[in-house]
Enzyme design. Sequence first.
Site, PDB file in Angstrom:
ATOM      1  N   SER A 196       0.691  -1.256  -0.161  1.00  0.00           N
ATOM      2  CA  SER A 196      -0.043   0.032  -0.065  1.00  0.00           C
ATOM      3  C   SER A 196       0.899   1.271   0.155  1.00  0.00           C
ATOM      4  O   SER A 196       1.746   1.373  -0.805  1.00  0.00           O
ATOM      5  CB  SER A 196      -0.916  -0.141   1.220  1.00  0.00           C
ATOM      6  OG  SER A 196      -2.099   0.737   1.026  1.00  0.00           O
ATOM      7  N   ASP A 404      -8.185  -6.094  -5.715  1.00  0.00           N
ATOM      8  CA  ASP A 404      -8.322  -4.717  -5.005  1.00  0.00           C
ATOM      9  C   ASP A 404      -8.667  -3.654  -6.075  1.00  0.00           C
ATOM     10  O   ASP A 404      -8.576  -3.653  -6.907  1.00  0.00           O
ATOM     11  CB  ASP A 404      -6.700  -4.575  -4.677  1.00  0.00           C
ATOM     12  CG  ASP A 404      -6.482  -3.273  -3.840  1.00  0.00           C
ATOM     13  OD1 ASP A 404      -7.454  -2.681  -3.349  1.00  0.00           O
ATOM     14  OD2 ASP A 404      -5.409  -2.862  -3.702  1.00  0.00           O
ATOM     15  N   HIS A 468      -6.367  -6.570  -1.580  1.00  0.00           N
ATOM     16  CA  HIS A 468      -5.354  -5.602  -1.221  1.00  0.00           C
ATOM     17  C   HIS A 468      -4.149  -6.176  -0.314  1.00  0.00           C
ATOM     18  O   HIS A 468      -3.029  -5.578  -0.439  1.00  0.00           O
ATOM     19  CB  HIS A 468      -5.690  -4.599  -0.536  1.00  0.00           C
ATOM     20  CG  HIS A 468      -4.916  -3.211  -0.361  1.00  0.00           C
ATOM     21  ND1 HIS A 468      -4.549  -2.263  -1.196  1.00  0.00           N
ATOM     22  CD2 HIS A 468      -4.369  -2.632   0.881  1.00  0.00           C
ATOM     23  CE1 HIS A 468      -3.907  -1.512  -0.852  1.00  0.00           C
ATOM     24  NE2 HIS A 468      -3.812  -1.611   0.568  1.00  0.00           N
TER      25      HIS A 468
END
Length: 713
Positions: A196, A404, A468
Site C-alpha cells: 500500500s 483490489d 489488497h
Amino acid sequence: MMVSYKLLSLITLLFVAQCTTGLLKQDDYVVRPDLLPGISSIKDKALIPKMYAGHIPLNLQKTTDENENTDESDSNSNTNYFFWKFQHQSVESPNLIFWLNGGPGCSSMDGALVETGPFRVDKNGKLYPNEGSWHSRGDLVYIDQPIGTGLSTSAAIPNLLDDLKEVSDNFILFLENYFTIFPNDLDKDIIIAGESYAGQYIPFFAKAIKEYNQKISDNKKKINLRMLLIGNGWIDPITQSLSYLPFAIEKNLVGKDTPDFETLLKAHEKCQNKINSISEDDNSFSHEECESIINMLVSVTKDNSPNVKSNEVCINIYDFNLRDSFPACGANWPIDVSHVAKFFSTPGVIEALNLNAEEVPRWKECNYDVLNHLTNPVSKPSVRLLPELLESGIEIILFNGENDLVCNNKGITDMISKLTWNGATGFSDKVQKYEWLFRDLTKDTEEPAGTVTFDRNLTFISVYNASHMVAYDKSIVARGILDIYLDNVMLVEKETDSPDVLISTNEPTFSDIEEEELDGEKEDEKDGVTEGDGEKSDTDEGKDTDKGKDEKNDDDDDDDDDSDDDSDDDDDDDDDDDDDDDDDDDSDDDDDDDDDSDDNEKDDKSESETKTHPKAKIALLLLLFISVFGITGSQALRQRNFQFRRAPLTSNSFSSSSSPNDPSNWDSNDDFDFDIENDPLPSTNNKHKAAKKKKDYVSIPSDIDESFELAEI
C-alpha cells in the site's frame, strides 16, 4: 512458572534506562515465547521462531562520520521505533526482510500478525502458526514507523512528520542503530518489503540507503540492498487515480445504468484536465481532483435498499467482492485486526515485547493524525525514483491482488507502461511471461496462482482471487512470490505458444527443498544403475529412496498446520462468536485450543493415510500438464529451478488475446466523452477462468465500530 507483572515492569524499566545510554545489546531484545498467549498450545515447537522485539531509539548513537559534525534534530529526541524480529530456529538464512505497512500511519503489526509473519491471532487474542510465514525464506523485521505509528513513541508528541524525506532520514537512523545491535545482519542480503503506502516508503528508503552507502567511510560495511518488494503499492497517485473508473467498468462494478454514472465520468474528466494543465515545475504530490474519484465511486455504488444489512451498504475498496458499512467501506476489514488489538491488550504482552506498558500507547491499527500530517510538500511521488533504482541493479517486484480496487492492477500496469528505464519504456519485446501455479504437496493438488511478467529487473505479479492484502487471503501462495525471486520454483518450458509455467509449493523451508533434491539425486546415482550391464533395475530401483521420501512426507504432514484456512473460518464464525469474545475465560480458551489441536491431528492423520506415492505424483503432474496445457509427450521438467536472466522468450510465444482493459472491450463505453488509452499489456485475467472461484459477499459483523472515516490507502 509464572513471572509477575511487577517483575516484568521492573525489568522493562531497566531496559528503557539502558536505551538512553546507547549500550543496548542483542540479548536485551530477546522475547520469551512462553510469555505470549497461545504459544504454549503449539505442539510442534519447531514452528516457534527466535524472536527479538522492543524500542530502538533513533538517537542511540551517532554512527556515521558525517553525523558527528551535525546537530541532531530535536525531533529525534526520545523517539523510539518499535520492531519485532522473527528468525527461523534451525535455518540460517542469508536474507533479511524489513516489512513496512502503509497508511500512512498503519502499524506493521498487520504484516506480522495478519499477513506474512509466523503467527496469526485467533478471536481470543491467542497466537497460532501461520503455515505461509515468510520467516522460512528470510529473517523478518517488522517496523512501526513513522513517528506516531503503532507502538513507536516520541516524547515530542505531536511531533509528526510531513514529508517523505524526513521519514527516510529517520529510517536510516533506525537502520544504523539496528545494525549496531545486530551487526551480523549487515552480512545478509537486504530486502525491503511492504504494501500500500509502503509503495512510497520503500523507493524513498532505497534511495536513502544508496546515498548512505556512498557517504560512509570505507572501513564500514555497506547495507547490501538487493530487492524491493511492493504489494498493491500506492506509487503513482496520478496514474493510479485515473485507473479507478476504467477498472470499475471492466469489473462490472459500475456502468451506464449506475445512478450518477455521468457524475463519475465528469470527475474522471476533471482529473484528466487537471493533469493536462500541470506545468513541469509543479511540485504537487497529488491532486484533490483525482483523489476524489475513489470516494465518488464508493458513493455511487452504495446499496440504500431497505432490506440491505447495515454492514453491506458499500463496496470494500480493498476487495471489491466484499461489502462493508458506510462510510468505512473497507476500514472494518479484515476482522483479524480486531484479534490483533485483543492480543496487544492482553496483560503481560507489552512487557514480554520489552516495552514499558505505561509509556507506549494502546495499540491501534492506524493513526489518522500521521496520515493527515504526511502531505509531502517537498517530495514528489516515488514513481520518479524507480528508473534510477532499477538501473542501479536493484530488483523490484510489484505484486498485486487482482480484487483490489484502491491500488488495482490497471493502475500498476498503466504506470509501468509509462515508465522509462534501462533504455526502453514499459515492458520491451524481450519481456518474459509465465503462468504461475501453486502446488500443495500435502493435499497433492494444484491451483492457478497468477501471472508473472519480467523485464530488465522489474517483475509484475498478478495474484488470482487476492485482495489488497495478498498474504492475508493467500498466505502460503503469497510466499511463492519470495520463492520466485529466490529461484525456488519449478519451471515447465512449453513448446506451444502459451507462456511457460512456474510452480511454487508449500515446502516449509528453502533448505529442505535443496536437501531433498540433493538426496534424491544421490539415491538415483546409487540405485538407478546395476553393476555389470549398466542398465536400471526395475525391481530394486529407488526402494530405499522411496521409503525415505515417504517418511519425510509423513513428517511434513504432521508438521504442516491447517491454520492457512483460518481467515475464512474466523470470518464465517465471527457473527456468532464476537459477542462472546470478551466473556471467554482462560479455561475455555485452553479447551478451544486443545480441541483445535485435536482436530488438526485428525486432519493430518487422514491426509497422511491417503498420501499418494511420490512417483505417482510426478506422473499425475506430467499428465496434468499434457492434458491442460498441451505439452508434447517428449517434453518434461527441464530444470528444477529457473532464473529470470535466462534467454528471453520470443514475442510470438504469448497469447495475442486483447486486454479487457482496452476500452473497445467495454460494454458501456459508447457514450463516454473522454479517451482512455489502451492498456499496453496483455490481460492478466484471461487465463484459467474456469478454475477460478468467485467469492460470495462476506459480511463484516455489525457490532464493529463504524466511526472510521473512509479507509485510507
